[in-house]
Design a protein around this motif. Structure first.
Motif, PDB file in Angstrom:
ATOM      1  N   VAL A   7      11.412   7.199  -2.663  1.00 24.01           N
ATOM      2  CA  VAL A   7      10.377   7.274  -3.701  1.00 24.01           C
ATOM      3  C   VAL A   7       9.018   7.378  -3.015  1.00 24.01           C
ATOM      4  CG1 VAL A   7       9.390   6.167  -5.750  1.00 24.01           C
ATOM      5  CG2 VAL A   7      11.807   5.782  -5.154  1.00 24.01           C
ATOM      6  N   ALA A   9       6.200  10.670  -1.424  1.00 22.96           N
ATOM      7  CA  ALA A   9       6.150  11.658  -0.338  1.00 22.96           C
ATOM      8  C   ALA A   9       4.813  11.624   0.388  1.00 22.96           C
ATOM      9  CB  ALA A   9       6.432  13.054  -0.883  1.00 22.96           C
ATOM     10  N   GLY A  13       7.016   8.054   3.366  1.00 18.91           N
ATOM     11  CA  GLY A  13       8.232   8.574   2.737  1.00 18.91           C
ATOM     12  C   GLY A  13       8.761   9.796   3.470  1.00 18.91           C
ATOM     13  N   ALA A  32       5.756  11.675  -7.409  1.00 18.77           N
ATOM     14  CA  ALA A  32       5.165  11.709  -8.750  1.00 18.77           C
ATOM     15  C   ALA A  32       4.330  12.968  -8.988  1.00 18.77           C
ATOM     16  CB  ALA A  32       4.298  10.470  -8.958  1.00 18.77           C
ATOM     17  N   ALA A  41      -2.695   8.071  -0.346  1.00 20.38           N
ATOM     18  CA  ALA A  41      -3.550   7.564   0.743  1.00 20.38           C
ATOM     19  C   ALA A  41      -3.467   8.480   1.957  1.00 20.38           C
ATOM     20  CB  ALA A  41      -3.134   6.145   1.114  1.00 20.38           C
ATOM     21  N   LEU A  48      -7.459   8.906  11.790  1.00 21.91           N
ATOM     22  CA  LEU A  48      -7.635   8.491  13.190  1.00 21.91           C
ATOM     23  C   LEU A  48      -6.355   7.899  13.771  1.00 21.91           C
ATOM     24  CD1 LEU A  48     -11.007   6.503  13.002  1.00 21.91           C
ATOM     25  CD2 LEU A  48     -10.639   8.634  14.255  1.00 21.91           C
ATOM     26  N   THR A 193       8.702   3.938  -0.808  1.00 22.60           N
ATOM     27  CA  THR A 193       7.473   4.048  -0.001  1.00 22.60           C
ATOM     28  C   THR A 193       6.443   4.710  -0.913  1.00 22.60           C
ATOM     29  OG1 THR A 193       8.422   6.105   0.845  1.00 22.60           O
ATOM     30  CG2 THR A 193       8.538   4.178   2.296  1.00 22.60           C
ATOM     31  N   TYR A 306      -6.103   2.588  -0.657  1.00 27.72           N
ATOM     32  CA  TYR A 306      -4.924   2.221   0.139  1.00 27.72           C
ATOM     33  C   TYR A 306      -4.435   0.853  -0.314  1.00 27.72           C
ATOM     34  CZ  TYR A 306      -8.140  -0.421   3.248  1.00 27.72           C
ATOM     35  OH  TYR A 306      -9.069  -1.282   3.752  1.00 27.72           O
ATOM     36  N   ALA A 327       3.656   0.367   4.798  1.00 29.22           N
ATOM     37  CA  ALA A 327       3.102   0.406   6.156  1.00 29.22           C
ATOM     38  C   ALA A 327       1.729   1.047   6.022  1.00 29.22           C
ATOM     39  CB  ALA A 327       4.009   1.199   7.080  1.00 29.22           C
TER      40      ALA A 327
END
Ligand SMILES: Cc1cc2nc3c(=O)[nH]c(=O)nc-3n(C[C@H](O)[C@H](O)[C@H](O)COP(=O)(O)OP(=O)(O)OC[C@H]3O[C@@H](n4cnc5c(N)ncnc54)[C@H](O)[C@@H]3O)c2cc1C
Length: 365
Positions: A7, A9, A13, A32, A41, A48, A193, A306, A327
């Protein structure tokens, strides 16, 4: 063949899909929106990657992160990465760059220590009053995020992975299924994710995470400073605790100016529009840091979100056949390829608590 449904991309993911495909899994990804999704995000021109870390756990994992990108880029057949080096400036004893210097020295990370005269000579576009030293790493730079996401999606499709775009997942059943606009789907593993939405699927993670609103400004330097900036490094800190970070002009793009101390909790559903106060705050923070900042031209201000966890850590939780992973904490892109390998290992019979601790930067390697 074992099957996984993923879940989301974003970089985590898609990287997990890449790593599971290499482990011989049959993978489908549900996103989605479009891929890449402009609201993710992960989606921007660049992100960086740097060795400057105060946290020893993440500092310890950076060389692994670089190696994971090498493995991924070998598969993609391209290296969407601009290794421009990363500069931090210390202006006060014990400030962020000073703390990084201690952590990096303890980890044996190679860096150049520049005295104030050298900083001024090398970087004539910077205001250097009060600078104690510069901490420059030659590794690190800009991962070209959009290009990486697009190349990864193309690689996955070429490897037979189905990516369902515009297919929001509405329910995850830890017994091994999910519901999306295309109906109910079953698999050996469901991996969530979903970026800022991850907590909505996982009551155990929800109280530990919250979205943060970030403004970045794409801007052009004045003509008399353009050449100096075009030869400049990425920066991660310009002294004190302002958390100023960004990119010089890369591949025809304007510069990108970030201001970490202006990042705040926010609501992604209602606060995506840029306000004049956001622009003023970011550009104002560079007063006394960049020469001629009042003559920069703002080209494109940008707000994104984020998902923050305590101590800026990455979290993973297992429930039945479902794995929920965030993550992120505002520094997750650089670890994207590595996190994908970690999550895939966890899904593929790995020791989930041990991998979760590793991802959280709690096991120093
Ligand atoms: C402005 C900004 C600057 C940053 N700078 C850096 C940096 O310089 N270096 C760095 O390392 N990191 C940086 N980060 C952090 C980094 O971008 C993130 O840690 C990383 O991209 C997170 O990736 P992700 O895949 O977890 O989440 P995302 O990229 O958000 O992906 C999650 C995906 O899940 C999808 N999704 C959500 N809900 C559903 C659902 N119900 N069904 C299907 N799909 C769903 C979303 O649409 C999205 O595409 C920055 C973040 C921001 C916002």
């Amino acid at each position: 063949m074992a099957k996984a449904l993923i879940v989301g991309a974003g970089i985590n993911g898609l990287s997990t899909a890449w790593a599971l495909t290499k482990r011989g899994w049959d993978v489908e990804v549900f996103e989605a929106g479009p891929v890449p999704n402009p609201k993710a995000a992960s989606t921007d021109h660049h992100r960086l990657i740097r060795s400057h870390y105060t946290d020893p756990g993440y500092a310890a994992r950076i060389s692994e992160a670089f190696s994971a990108w090498d493995r991924m880029f070998d598969d993609l057949g391209e290296r969407p990465y601009a290794p421009l080096g990363i500069l931090g400036l210390s202006r006060e004893e014990g400030d962020w760059t000073d703390r990084c210097r201690a952590t990096m020295a303890a980890r044996g990370v190679r860096s150049d220590l520049l005295d104030p005269d050298e900083v001024a000579a090398r970087y004539p576009m910077l205001e250097t009053d009060g600078v104690r030293y510069g901490l420059l790493t030659r590794d690190g730079g800009a991962l070209m995020a959009r290009r990486i996401l697009a190349a990864l999606a193309a690689w996955l499709r070429g490897a037979g992975v189905v990516i369902h775009e515009h297919s929001p997942v509405t329910e995850v059943d830890p017994a091994g299924s999910l519901r999306s606009t295309t109906g109910r789907h079953h698999a050996d593993r469901i991996i969530v994710t979903a970026g800022i939405e991850t907590g909505a699927f996982c009551p155990a993670l929800a109280p530990k995470v919250h979205p943060r609103r970030v403004t970045v400004i794409y801007a052009l330097p004045p003509d008399d400073l353009r050449e100096a900036w075009e030869a400049g490094p990425c920066w991660i800190d310009l002294g004190g605790e302002d958390d100023l970070w960004g990119m010089p002009p890369i591949a025809g793009l304007p510069m990108k100016l970030g201001f970490g101390a202006y990042t705040q909790p926010g609501d992604p559903a209602t606060e995506r529009a840029v306000r004049q106060a956001d622009i003023d705050a970011v550009m104002g923070a560079y007063q006394g840091r960049f020469k001629g900042i009042e003559r920069f031209t703002v080209v494109e201000p940008h707000v994104n979100f984020y998902l923050m966890a305590e101590e800026e850590r990455f979290l993973m939780h297992q429930e039945g056949a479902a794995l929920f992973a965030t993550a992120d904490s505002g520094h997750g892109f650089k670890f994207g390829a590595l996190s994908g390998e970690d999550i895939a290992e966890a899904a593929d019979g790995g020791n989930v608590p041990a991998i979760a601790r590793r991802m959280a930067g709690l096991l120093q390697v």
